[in-house]
Design an enzyme around this catalytic site. Structure first.
Site, PDB file in Angstrom:
ATOM      1  N   HIS A 112      51.856 -39.887  -8.570  1.00 49.98           N
ATOM      2  CA  HIS A 112      51.763 -39.500  -9.983  1.00 49.98           C
ATOM      3  C   HIS A 112      52.520 -38.190 -10.223  1.00 49.98           C
ATOM      4  CE1 HIS A 112      48.132 -42.054 -11.451  1.00 49.98           C
ATOM      5  NE2 HIS A 112      48.945 -42.744 -10.668  1.00 49.98           N
ATOM      6  N   TYR A 142      42.467 -37.424 -18.780  1.00 51.01           N
ATOM      7  CA  TYR A 142      41.250 -36.612 -18.922  1.00 51.01           C
ATOM      8  C   TYR A 142      40.976 -36.500 -20.413  1.00 51.01           C
ATOM      9  CZ  TYR A 142      41.483 -35.108 -14.021  1.00 51.01           C
ATOM     10  OH  TYR A 142      41.485 -35.068 -12.643  1.00 51.01           O
ATOM     11  N   PRO A 193      33.717 -32.520  -9.907  1.00 49.31           N
ATOM     12  CA  PRO A 193      34.889 -33.364  -9.620  1.00 49.31           C
ATOM     13  C   PRO A 193      36.041 -33.245 -10.619  1.00 49.31           C
ATOM     14  CG  PRO A 193      33.049 -34.697 -10.419  1.00 49.31           C
ATOM     15  CD  PRO A 193      32.519 -33.317 -10.221  1.00 49.31           C
ATOM     16  N   LYS A 226      39.242 -31.728  -6.621  1.00 51.09           N
ATOM     17  CA  LYS A 226      39.500 -30.807  -5.508  1.00 51.09           C
ATOM     18  C   LYS A 226      38.600 -30.989  -4.283  1.00 51.09           C
ATOM     19  CE  LYS A 226      42.936 -28.574  -7.040  1.00 51.09           C
ATOM     20  NZ  LYS A 226      43.838 -29.711  -6.907  1.00 51.09           N
ATOM     21  N   TYR A 269      46.531 -27.992 -10.052  1.00 51.63           N
ATOM     22  CA  TYR A 269      46.191 -29.415  -9.910  1.00 51.63           C
ATOM     23  C   TYR A 269      46.878 -30.021  -8.676  1.00 51.63           C
ATOM     24  CZ  TYR A 269      44.496 -33.977 -11.297  1.00 51.63           C
ATOM     25  OH  TYR A 269      43.824 -35.179 -11.320  1.00 51.63           O
TER      26      TYR A 269
END
Ligand code: FAD
Ligand code: PHB
Length: 388
Positions: free
Chosen positions: A72, A200, A292, A296, A383
């Site tokens: 991704h 998200y 979550p 991580k 991220y």
């Protein structure tokens, strides 16, 4: 019995450490409370950082991951029905991979079996002794018999509810904790994902996440109350709650179907300091928990294992204890940055209070994230995973 390192717990931290040690000729035995089938049945993390990929390659178990994992380049964030994209590739030159923890665990178990390294599943009453002495011991019961292993080091990789952290003298340990008043209700479903990238979702009705395991398998989460009873969530109710939180395109593309797994996970931030007690070293969830939202948890377990495996290899190969001496400090420096990012993702994307001031702050954070290249770069760097 005698071995060099006893590893407690056959989650990703314990299995990965075992694999890296075996490849450097360091004997180890893994003791796991549950059966292998039970460990493989747990659906957990989905996103792995490049450094975690590198470590799985180094452990010799990366082949299937490179075949089946989805690379991704970016992630999408939907705020009250409007979707935005953050490109990791453009901002950092890096990417992440979607490859489930279940698959990683299977690859590590297969790798360990191929090396013929010992794992005791269904080990009961695991207990640690003499952790501050030169020869610590671990006792347990298996197959109705009592066993004892004498070793050089113990690696406590037994997760948040394990025995390792609770075995240290309480006055040697400091814990830091934040419990959020909510959980994630997750379902796994054999339907194509709504989007090629994760979405998200920040919505006034509450947080949602559209994730995946493959082009044919989706993973969705909804923010839920901690008191939620999973029996009260038939699939239909899940889809009814998810749909209005999505943007129009995602709503249109959403394919629903029967869930093949459904579970609730609490959200918690937790750090135990230090991560070393004499000859006991904690790694992964045994030492720290992140909510979550930042993806991580598994990656932090891998970064602890990277520091610990290198330190143990250095101890045996070069007779130097420098890495062991610095383990806790090095691991915690990275842990706290992931704690910060996971806390930020959680507080910015969930409905945590009805106070309009908090909600306005969330929207300001997100607006800044989408308008400022500096803010987007901070997000992307965290991220994809900070450097070691
Ligand atoms: P674990 O995976 O917990 O492994 C520890 C092992 O030790 C277990 O197999 C356990 O059975 C064993 N054990 C425990 N006690 C003993 C004992 N006394 N004796 C012997 N063995 C013992 N992270 C994400 O990034 N994304 C997610 O979506 C996500 N979802 C999660 C959902 C849940 C319900 C949980 C609990 C965690 C989730 N995480 C997620 C976090 C991620 O899965 C963990 O960070 C990761 O599993 C940590 O690996 P670990 O090996 O340190 O611990
Ligand atoms: C998942 O796919 O399970 C997943 C992905 C991203 C997260 C958490 C969980 O932040």
């Amino acid at each position: 019995m005698r071995t060099q390192v006893v590893i407690i717990g056959a989650g990703p931290a314990g299995l990965l450490l075992g694999q890296l040690l075996c490849r450097h000729g360091i004997d180890n035995i893994i003791l796991e409370r549950h059966t292998g089938a039970y460990v493989l049945g747990r659906v957990r993390a989905g996103v792995i950082e490049q450094v975690t990929i590198g470590l799985l390659d180094e452990a010799g178990v990366g082949a299937r991951m490179h075949e089946d994992g989805l690379v991704h380049d970016g992630v999408q964030i939907c705020v009250d029905g409007v979707r935005h994209r953050i490109s990791f590739k453009e901002l950092t030159g890096k990417t992440v991979m979607v490859y489930g923890q279940t698959e990683i665990t299977k690859d590590l178990m297969d790798g360990r079996a191929a090396l013929g390294a010992p794992t005791v599943y269904a080990a009961q009453d695991v207990a640690l002794h003499d952790i501050f002495a030169d020869r610590p011991r671990v006792t347990y019961r298996a197959g109705g018999e009592a066993h004892e292993i004498v070793c050089d080091f113990i690696a406590g990789c037994d997760g948040f509810h394990g025995v390792s952290r609770t075995s240290v003298p309480p006055d040697t340990l400091t814990t830091h904790e934040r419990v959020y008043p909510l959980g994630w209700l997750g379902i796994l479903c054999d339907t194509p994902p709504v989007s090629e990238e994760l979405i998200y979702v920040r919505h006034r009705l509450g947080f949602a996440l559209c994730s995946m395991r493959s082009p044919r398998r989706s993973r969705y989460y909804l923010q839920c109350s901690l008191a939620e009873d999973i029996e009260a969530w038939p699939d239909e109710r899940f889809w009814q709650e998810l749909r209005p939180r999505l943007d129009e395109e995602a709503r249109h593309r959403l394919v629903t179907g029967p869930s093949i797994e459904k579970s609730i996970a609490p959200l918690r931030s937790f750090v135990a300091e230090p991560m070393r007690f004499g000859r006991l070293f904690l790694a992964g969830d045994a030492a720290h928990i992140v909510p979550p939202t930042g993806a991580k948890g598994l990656n932090l377990a891998a970064s602890d294992v990277r520091y610990l495996s290198r330190a143990l290899i250095e101890h045996y190969a070069e007779k130097s204890d420098a890495g062991l001496a610095h383990y806790s400090e090095r691991a915690l420096a990275r842990v706290w940055k992931a704690e910060r990012f996971s806390w930020w993702m959680t507080t910015t994307l969930h409905r945590l209070s009805d106070n309009p001031f908090d909600q306005k702050l969330q929207l300001a954070e997100l607006d800044y994230l989408f308008r400022s290249k500096a803010a987007a770069t901070v997000f992307a760097e965290n991220y994809v995973g900070l450097p070691y």
